[in-house]
Design a protein around this motif. Sequence first.
Motif, PDB file in Angstrom:
ATOM      1  N   VAL A  22       0.833  -1.201   0.000  1.00 29.56           N
ATOM      2  CA  VAL A  22       0.000   0.000   0.000  1.00 29.56           C
ATOM      3  C   VAL A  22       0.871   1.255   0.000  1.00 29.56           C
ATOM      4  O   VAL A  22       0.617   2.213  -0.733  1.00 29.56           O
ATOM      5  CB  VAL A  22      -0.955   0.002   1.214  1.00 29.56           C
ATOM      6  N   THR A  23       1.913   1.237   0.812  1.00 28.12           N
ATOM      7  CA  THR A  23       2.849   2.369   0.867  1.00 28.12           C
ATOM      8  C   THR A  23       3.494   2.611  -0.490  1.00 28.12           C
ATOM      9  O   THR A  23       3.634   3.754  -0.940  1.00 28.12           O
ATOM     10  CB  THR A  23       3.932   2.106   1.921  1.00 28.12           C
ATOM     11  N   ALA A  24       3.885   1.522  -1.166  1.00 27.27           N
ATOM     12  CA  ALA A  24       4.496   1.632  -2.490  1.00 27.27           C
ATOM     13  C   ALA A  24       3.517   2.211  -3.513  1.00 27.27           C
ATOM     14  O   ALA A  24       3.895   3.029  -4.354  1.00 27.27           O
ATOM     15  CB  ALA A  24       4.992   0.263  -2.944  1.00 27.27           C
ATOM     16  N   ALA A  25       2.266   1.782  -3.443  1.00 24.91           N
ATOM     17  CA  ALA A  25       1.263   2.278  -4.380  1.00 24.91           C
ATOM     18  C   ALA A  25       1.044   3.779  -4.213  1.00 24.91           C
ATOM     19  O   ALA A  25       0.952   4.522  -5.199  1.00 24.91           O
ATOM     20  CB  ALA A  25      -0.053   1.519  -4.178  1.00 24.91           C
ATOM     21  N   ILE A  26       0.959   4.235  -2.972  1.00 30.36           N
ATOM     22  CA  ILE A  26       0.774   5.661  -2.714  1.00 30.36           C
ATOM     23  C   ILE A  26       1.978   6.457  -3.204  1.00 30.36           C
ATOM     24  O   ILE A  26       1.836   7.514  -3.827  1.00 30.36           O
ATOM     25  CB  ILE A  26       0.530   5.899  -1.209  1.00 30.36           C
ATOM     26  N   ALA A  27       3.173   5.931  -2.951  1.00 34.05           N
ATOM     27  CA  ALA A  27       4.388   6.607  -3.407  1.00 34.05           C
ATOM     28  C   ALA A  27       4.437   6.691  -4.929  1.00 34.05           C
ATOM     29  O   ALA A  27       5.038   7.624  -5.485  1.00 34.05           O
ATOM     30  CB  ALA A  27       5.622   5.878  -2.882  1.00 34.05           C
ATOM     31  N   ALA A  28       3.792   5.728  -5.601  1.00 34.20           N
ATOM     32  CA  ALA A  28       3.757   5.729  -7.062  1.00 34.20           C
ATOM     33  C   ALA A  28       2.679   6.654  -7.621  1.00 34.20           C
ATOM     34  O   ALA A  28       2.586   6.834  -8.838  1.00 34.20           O
ATOM     35  CB  ALA A  28       3.521   4.311  -7.577  1.00 34.20           C
ATOM     36  N   GLY A  29       1.853   7.226  -6.744  1.00 35.25           N
ATOM     37  CA  GLY A  29       0.769   8.081  -7.195  1.00 35.25           C
ATOM     38  C   GLY A  29      -0.437   7.306  -7.693  1.00 35.25           C
ATOM     39  O   GLY A  29      -1.221   7.807  -8.502  1.00 35.25           O
ATOM     40  N   MET A  30      -0.603   6.091  -7.186  1.00 36.77           N
ATOM     41  CA  MET A  30      -1.700   5.218  -7.594  1.00 36.77           C
ATOM     42  C   MET A  30      -2.717   5.075  -6.469  1.00 36.77           C
ATOM     43  O   MET A  30      -2.459   5.484  -5.339  1.00 36.77           O
ATOM     44  CB  MET A  30      -1.140   3.841  -7.988  1.00 36.77           C
ATOM     45  N   THR A  31      -3.857   4.479  -6.775  1.00 36.29           N
ATOM     46  CA  THR A  31      -4.911   4.285  -5.784  1.00 36.29           C
ATOM     47  C   THR A  31      -4.843   2.862  -5.248  1.00 36.29           C
ATOM     48  O   THR A  31      -5.078   1.907  -5.987  1.00 36.29           O
ATOM     49  CB  THR A  31      -6.301   4.527  -6.402  1.00 36.29           C
ATOM     50  N   PRO A  32      -4.531   2.681  -3.947  1.00 39.60           N
ATOM     51  CA  PRO A  32      -4.446   1.329  -3.391  1.00 39.60           C
ATOM     52  C   PRO A  32      -5.761   0.845  -2.796  1.00 39.60           C
ATOM     53  O   PRO A  32      -6.463   1.589  -2.106  1.00 39.60           O
ATOM     54  CB  PRO A  32      -3.384   1.476  -2.297  1.00 39.60           C
ATOM     55  N   LEU A  33      -6.089  -0.416  -3.080  1.00 39.40           N
ATOM     56  CA  LEU A  33      -7.184  -1.105  -2.415  1.00 39.40           C
ATOM     57  C   LEU A  33      -6.573  -2.170  -1.523  1.00 39.40           C
ATOM     58  O   LEU A  33      -5.671  -2.899  -1.945  1.00 39.40           O
ATOM     59  CB  LEU A  33      -8.122  -1.761  -3.429  1.00 39.40           C
ATOM     60  N   GLY A  34      -7.063  -2.271  -0.292  1.00 39.82           N
ATOM     61  CA  GLY A  34      -6.523  -3.242   0.649  1.00 39.82           C
ATOM     62  C   GLY A  34      -7.344  -4.521   0.641  1.00 39.82           C
ATOM     63  O   GLY A  34      -8.559  -4.477   0.879  1.00 39.82           O
ATOM     64  N   PHE A  35      -6.684  -5.651   0.379  1.00 31.33           N
ATOM     65  CA  PHE A  35      -7.373  -6.937   0.358  1.00 31.33           C
ATOM     66  C   PHE A  35      -7.055  -7.709   1.638  1.00 31.33           C
ATOM     67  O   PHE A  35      -5.883  -7.879   1.992  1.00 31.33           O
ATOM     68  CB  PHE A  35      -6.946  -7.767  -0.859  1.00 31.33           C
ATOM     69  N   VAL A  36      -8.093  -8.187   2.323  1.00 34.01           N
ATOM     70  CA  VAL A  36      -7.901  -8.879   3.603  1.00 34.01           C
ATOM     71  C   VAL A  36      -8.562 -10.253   3.598  1.00 34.01           C
ATOM     72  O   VAL A  36      -9.000 -10.743   4.632  1.00 34.01           O
ATOM     73  CB  VAL A  36      -8.433  -8.022   4.777  1.00 34.01           C
ATOM     74  N   GLY A  37      -8.599 -10.896   2.428  1.00 36.53           N
ATOM     75  CA  GLY A  37      -9.252 -12.191   2.324  1.00 36.53           C
ATOM     76  C   GLY A  37      -8.328 -13.382   2.409  1.00 36.53           C
ATOM     77  O   GLY A  37      -8.779 -14.528   2.321  1.00 36.53           O
ATOM     78  N   GLY A  38      -7.026 -13.144   2.595  1.00 37.60           N
ATOM     79  CA  GLY A  38      -6.080 -14.246   2.704  1.00 37.60           C
ATOM     80  C   GLY A  38      -6.121 -14.877   4.084  1.00 37.60           C
ATOM     81  O   GLY A  38      -6.523 -14.236   5.069  1.00 37.60           O
ATOM     82  N   SER A  39      -5.676 -16.130   4.180  1.00 34.53           N
ATOM     83  CA  SER A  39      -5.721 -16.835   5.460  1.00 34.53           C
ATOM     84  C   SER A  39      -4.760 -16.251   6.485  1.00 34.53           C
ATOM     85  O   SER A  39      -4.874 -16.547   7.678  1.00 34.53           O
ATOM     86  CB  SER A  39      -5.420 -18.324   5.249  1.00 34.53           C
ATOM     87  N   HIS A  40      -3.826 -15.428   6.052  1.00 37.72           N
ATOM     88  CA  HIS A  40      -2.868 -14.817   6.980  1.00 37.72           C
ATOM     89  C   HIS A  40      -3.407 -13.551   7.635  1.00 37.72           C
ATOM     90  O   HIS A  40      -2.782 -13.013   8.553  1.00 37.72           O
ATOM     91  CB  HIS A  40      -1.579 -14.462   6.232  1.00 37.72           C
TER      92      HIS A  40
END
Length: 243
Positions: free
Chosen positions: A172-190
């Motif tokens: 997410v931090t990398a996406a913001i630094a790139a000037g992009m829109t991040p979506l956070g996915f929380v569906g993984g078993s971790h």
Amino acid sequence: MEMKPKLVIFDCDGVLVDSEIIVSTAEAAEITRVGHHLSVEEAVEQFAGVPASEMYRIIEARLGTPLPADLPTRIDARVRELYLSDLAAIAGARETIRTLRVPCCVASSSEPNRLGLALAKTELLELFYPHIFSTVLVRNGKPAPDIFLYAAEKMGVSPADCVVVEDSVAGVTAAIAAGMTPLGFVGGSHCNPSHATHLQKAGAKRIFSRFEDLGGLLEELSSDAVGAAEMAKEVEALARVTA
């Protein structure tokens, strides 16, 4: 109405394939063996989404001594074994991606061999090939923006028109630094109950746990962009009237 997102960039581990627990289990076991106790939970929290080379650098700094030269080989062998036996695609990923009306690609911290195996094993490779990018192609891994900027350039899309789907704070931090829109996915078993909060604090625009919801989220972003553009036009018109 044309959607604002002109490219969706997917992380792989923990987003497309349910691999973070597998990778973190292998890393935690082998790193603990060399003298630095690391639980699976700590491996997920500290190193999910981070290139292996950066993880090894951090562990060496903590130990104050070089890691065994064969440690990466041992971890990779264990991960490969578990991939072949246990790895699965995230539920709904394959079906949802097939229906998206926007170009897609993969940008991952995994090295090419592991990345290719993960996508092939889960029958996702055909959906993205050849638009699959590993951080070995750039100077700096996540949380630096290099891999996302590289992917956007290769796909011929402006960073501002890119949506990134990520499960890690580093991503997410990398996406913001790139000037992009991040979506956070929380569906993984971790993902534990606090995972969404961590991604939100890092700057994720939306949080979702089901791939079936992705299309709706992209439409929301499109509507938000149209609304913002219309408001900007109204403000500009008002400024001209009152000037």
